[in-house]
Design a protein around this motif. Sequence first.
Motif, PDB file in Angstrom:
ATOM      1  N   ARG A 201       9.054  -6.788  73.338  1.00 57.35           N
ATOM      2  CA  ARG A 201       9.733  -7.515  74.413  1.00 57.35           C
ATOM      3  C   ARG A 201       8.729  -7.918  75.484  1.00 57.35           C
ATOM      4  NH1 ARG A 201      13.825  -2.790  75.114  1.00 57.35           N
ATOM      5  NH2 ARG A 201      14.953  -2.939  73.156  1.00 57.35           N
ATOM      6  N   LYS A 202       8.914  -9.090  76.026  1.00 57.77           N
ATOM      7  CA  LYS A 202       8.078  -9.554  77.131  1.00 57.77           C
ATOM      8  C   LYS A 202       8.614  -8.945  78.426  1.00 57.77           C
ATOM      9  CE  LYS A 202       5.862 -13.039  74.973  1.00 57.77           C
ATOM     10  NZ  LYS A 202       4.493 -13.075  74.764  1.00 57.77           N
ATOM     11  N   PRO A 203       7.747  -8.312  79.215  1.00 58.20           N
ATOM     12  CA  PRO A 203       8.221  -7.733  80.476  1.00 58.20           C
ATOM     13  C   PRO A 203       8.586  -8.819  81.481  1.00 58.20           C
ATOM     14  CG  PRO A 203       5.844  -7.499  80.288  1.00 58.20           C
ATOM     15  CD  PRO A 203       6.329  -8.082  78.993  1.00 58.20           C
ATOM     16  N   ASP A 204       9.600  -8.555  82.274  1.00 57.02           N
ATOM     17  CA  ASP A 204      10.013  -9.466  83.337  1.00 57.02           C
ATOM     18  C   ASP A 204       9.209  -9.122  84.584  1.00 57.02           C
ATOM     19  OD1 ASP A 204      11.239 -11.129  85.142  1.00 57.02           O
ATOM     20  OD2 ASP A 204      13.206 -10.163  85.037  1.00 57.02           O
ATOM     21  N   GLU A 205       8.302  -9.983  84.961  1.00 52.21           N
ATOM     22  CA  GLU A 205       7.403  -9.725  86.085  1.00 52.21           C
ATOM     23  C   GLU A 205       8.185  -9.516  87.375  1.00 52.21           C
ATOM     24  OE1 GLU A 205       3.764  -8.914  87.803  1.00 52.21           O
ATOM     25  OE2 GLU A 205       4.321  -9.083  85.712  1.00 52.21           O
ATOM     26  N   ARG A 206       9.242 -10.271  87.582  1.00 49.75           N
ATOM     27  CA  ARG A 206      10.041 -10.096  88.808  1.00 49.75           C
ATOM     28  C   ARG A 206      10.682  -8.715  88.857  1.00 49.75           C
ATOM     29  NH1 ARG A 206      13.695 -15.112  88.077  1.00 49.75           N
ATOM     30  NH2 ARG A 206      13.234 -14.445  85.982  1.00 49.75           N
ATOM     31  N   GLU A 207      11.165  -8.240  87.711  1.00 48.88           N
ATOM     32  CA  GLU A 207      11.772  -6.909  87.659  1.00 48.88           C
ATOM     33  C   GLU A 207      10.731  -5.823  87.917  1.00 48.88           C
ATOM     34  OE1 GLU A 207      14.468  -3.937  87.513  1.00 48.88           O
ATOM     35  OE2 GLU A 207      14.877  -6.085  87.613  1.00 48.88           O
ATOM     36  N   ARG A 208       9.533  -6.001  87.361  1.00 50.66           N
ATOM     37  CA  ARG A 208       8.462  -5.032  87.588  1.00 50.66           C
ATOM     38  C   ARG A 208       8.108  -4.944  89.060  1.00 50.66           C
ATOM     39  NH1 ARG A 208       3.401  -4.461  88.715  1.00 50.66           N
ATOM     40  NH2 ARG A 208       3.048  -6.675  88.955  1.00 50.66           N
ATOM     41  N   VAL A 209       7.984  -6.089  89.722  1.00 52.28           N
ATOM     42  CA  VAL A 209       7.663  -6.124  91.158  1.00 52.28           C
ATOM     43  C   VAL A 209       8.787  -5.483  91.964  1.00 52.28           C
ATOM     44  CG1 VAL A 209       7.294  -7.664  93.123  1.00 52.28           C
ATOM     45  CG2 VAL A 209       6.116  -8.091  90.969  1.00 52.28           C
ATOM     46  N   LYS A 210      10.026  -5.760  91.593  1.00 55.58           N
ATOM     47  CA  LYS A 210      11.164  -5.162  92.305  1.00 55.58           C
ATOM     48  C   LYS A 210      11.148  -3.642  92.170  1.00 55.58           C
ATOM     49  CE  LYS A 210      16.217  -5.248  92.553  1.00 55.58           C
ATOM     50  NZ  LYS A 210      16.279  -3.835  92.829  1.00 55.58           N
ATOM     51  N   ARG A 211      10.902  -3.145  90.958  1.00 58.89           N
ATOM     52  CA  ARG A 211      10.834  -1.685  90.758  1.00 58.89           C
ATOM     53  C   ARG A 211       9.698  -1.078  91.560  1.00 58.89           C
ATOM     54  NH1 ARG A 211      11.146  -2.768  85.128  1.00 58.89           N
ATOM     55  NH2 ARG A 211       9.020  -2.012  85.002  1.00 58.89           N
ATOM     56  N   PHE A 212       8.558  -1.762  91.613  1.00 61.02           N
ATOM     57  CA  PHE A 212       7.411  -1.287  92.383  1.00 61.02           C
ATOM     58  C   PHE A 212       7.778  -1.140  93.849  1.00 61.02           C
ATOM     59  CE2 PHE A 212       3.764  -2.275  95.067  1.00 61.02           C
ATOM     60  CZ  PHE A 212       2.845  -1.336  94.638  1.00 61.02           C
ATOM     61  N   HIS A 213       8.390  -2.168  94.427  1.00 66.25           N
ATOM     62  CA  HIS A 213       8.759  -2.129  95.840  1.00 66.25           C
ATOM     63  C   HIS A 213       9.860  -1.107  96.102  1.00 66.25           C
ATOM     64  CE1 HIS A 213       6.118  -5.215  97.328  1.00 66.25           C
ATOM     65  NE2 HIS A 213       6.429  -5.966  96.271  1.00 66.25           N
TER      66      HIS A 213
END
Length: 64
Positions: A36-48
Motif C-alpha cells: 500500500r502507498k502511504p498517505d503523506e497527509r495522514e502521516r503528517v497528521k499523526r506526527f502532529h
Amino acid sequence: MEGAAKRLEREREMVWFGAMLPYLKTPVTLDDFAGRKPDERERVKRFHDTWDKIDRALARNGGR
C-alpha cells in the motif's frame, strides 16, 4: 467480490503478523508488506497529533 477481497486482505495481514513475530526488533510495516502507498497527509497528521500529546503531557508535569 468485495467480501472476498476483504477476506484475502485480512489473511495477508495475519500472514504478515505471524511472519513478523520473530523479528519484532526491526519490523516491516503492514502497509509496506501489503504494497500500500502511504498517505503523506495522514502521516503528517499523526506526527502532529503525537507531538500535541507530548506537549500536553509535558505541560501537566511542569515541563520536565
